[in-house]
Design an enzyme around this catalytic site. Structure first.
Site, PDB file in Angstrom:
ATOM      1  N   ASP A 148       0.965  -1.135  -0.628  1.00  0.00           N
ATOM      2  CA  ASP A 148       0.280   0.061  -0.027  1.00  0.00           C
ATOM      3  C   ASP A 148       0.598   1.176  -0.158  1.00  0.00           C
ATOM      4  O   ASP A 148       1.765   1.049   0.008  1.00  0.00           O
ATOM      5  CB  ASP A 148      -1.427   0.538   1.201  1.00  0.00           C
ATOM      6  CG  ASP A 148      -0.332  -0.529   2.812  1.00  0.00           C
ATOM      7  OD1 ASP A 148       0.643  -0.323   2.519  1.00  0.00           O
ATOM      8  OD2 ASP A 148      -0.740  -1.055   3.158  1.00  0.00           O
ATOM      9  N   ASN A 161      -6.732  -3.743  14.988  1.00  0.00           N
ATOM     10  CA  ASN A 161      -8.500  -3.542  14.568  1.00  0.00           C
ATOM     11  C   ASN A 161      -8.577  -4.733  13.805  1.00  0.00           C
ATOM     12  O   ASN A 161      -9.602  -4.802  13.484  1.00  0.00           O
ATOM     13  CB  ASN A 161      -8.860  -2.390  13.984  1.00  0.00           C
ATOM     14  CG  ASN A 161      -8.402  -1.785  12.369  1.00  0.00           C
ATOM     15  OD1 ASN A 161      -7.562  -2.618  11.574  1.00  0.00           O
ATOM     16  ND2 ASN A 161      -8.702  -0.790  11.936  1.00  0.00           N
TER      17      ASN A 161
END
Ligand code: PGA
Length: 241
Positions: free
Chosen positions: A67, A136
């Site tokens: 990314d 998360n």
């Protein structure tokens, strides 16, 4: 999933570096998928040190990073490209033409995502994808959501993820870009082999959910359960089960 437990981060990093370098020796044109973040810093340190003096031939290795922040030129010091240059690429004999990276500054982001998918396909796919995991449960910038994108896409970042990246942006989470370009779940799951690394107690809950929980887009890493060849490397703190 295979779980490999290590006493600490440095033992984990050393073991993974050994594995990666063995793969490069066996297959000089290895296609590697690479992560950024704090967790792989030890891995990159080991790879740099053990590649010194051209001990490892990286000239045919190809890489694709997971990314990149949107809106940042690759030369920006907070970009993931700058991180990779500093932590690995500047220190090994990799051919710059073999470094695959998303251009966060591309004018047409959709086209850039398509270009990246095509480049991975043209390289014959990723042989070994290394991943971190967010607290998360995100992988790459695939954040928990009611639905996930299959392929490389523009992703909106959760506040928690922007906070986790704030140290690259003067400690201010609001300075962290709101969007990033990221491989999608299919891009990741298409890799022949996946190694996910997690260290520290703040990852323990996400690791437990990924390994033992239901497959859910609310914990993107749980989708790795469907992949036939995943190794999860954890230190003591990240493994509380
Ligand atoms: P970290 O990030 O290694 O900095 O904890 C991991 C991730 O968010 O994928």
């Amino acid at each position: 999933m295979t779980i490999d437990r290590f006493d600490d981060e440095s033992a984990l990093s050393a073991a993974l570096a050994t594995y990666v370098l063995e793969q490069i020796v066996v297959r000089p044109s290895l296609v590697l998928g690479l992560p950024t973040g704090r967790t792989p810093l030890g891995l990159y340190r080991e790879l740099r040190e053990r590649s010194r003096g051209d001990r490892i031939d990286w000239s045919r290795v190809r890489t694709f990073n997971l990314d990149e922040f949107a809106g940042l030129p690759s030369a920006h010091p907070a970009s993931y490209r700058a991180y990779m240059q500093a932590e690995l690429f500047d220190h090994v004999s990799i051919d710059p033409a073999n470094i695959g990276f998303l251009d966060g500054n591309a004018v047409d982001r959709t086209e850039e995502c398509r270009r990246y998918e095509d480049a991975i396909t043209a390289a014959g796919g990723i042989d070994l994808q290394i991943l971190g995991i967010g607290a998360n449960g995100h992988i790459g910038f695939n954040e928990p959501a009611s639905g996930l994108r299959a392929h490389t896409h523009v992703a909106e970042l959760e506040r928690e993820t922007r906070e986790a990246n704030a140290d690259r942006f003067g400690g201010q989470w609001r300075n962290v870009p709101e969007c990033a370009l990221s491989m999608g779940m299919a891009t990741i799951l298409n890799a022949t082999e996946i190694v996910l690394i997690a260290t520290g107690a703040e990852k323990a809950e996400a690791v437990r959910g990924m390994v033992e929980g239901l497959i859910t887009t609310r914990l993107p890493a749980s989708l790795l359960q469907v992949h036939p060849r995943v190794t999860v490397m954890v230190d003591r703190d990240a493994w509380s089960s």
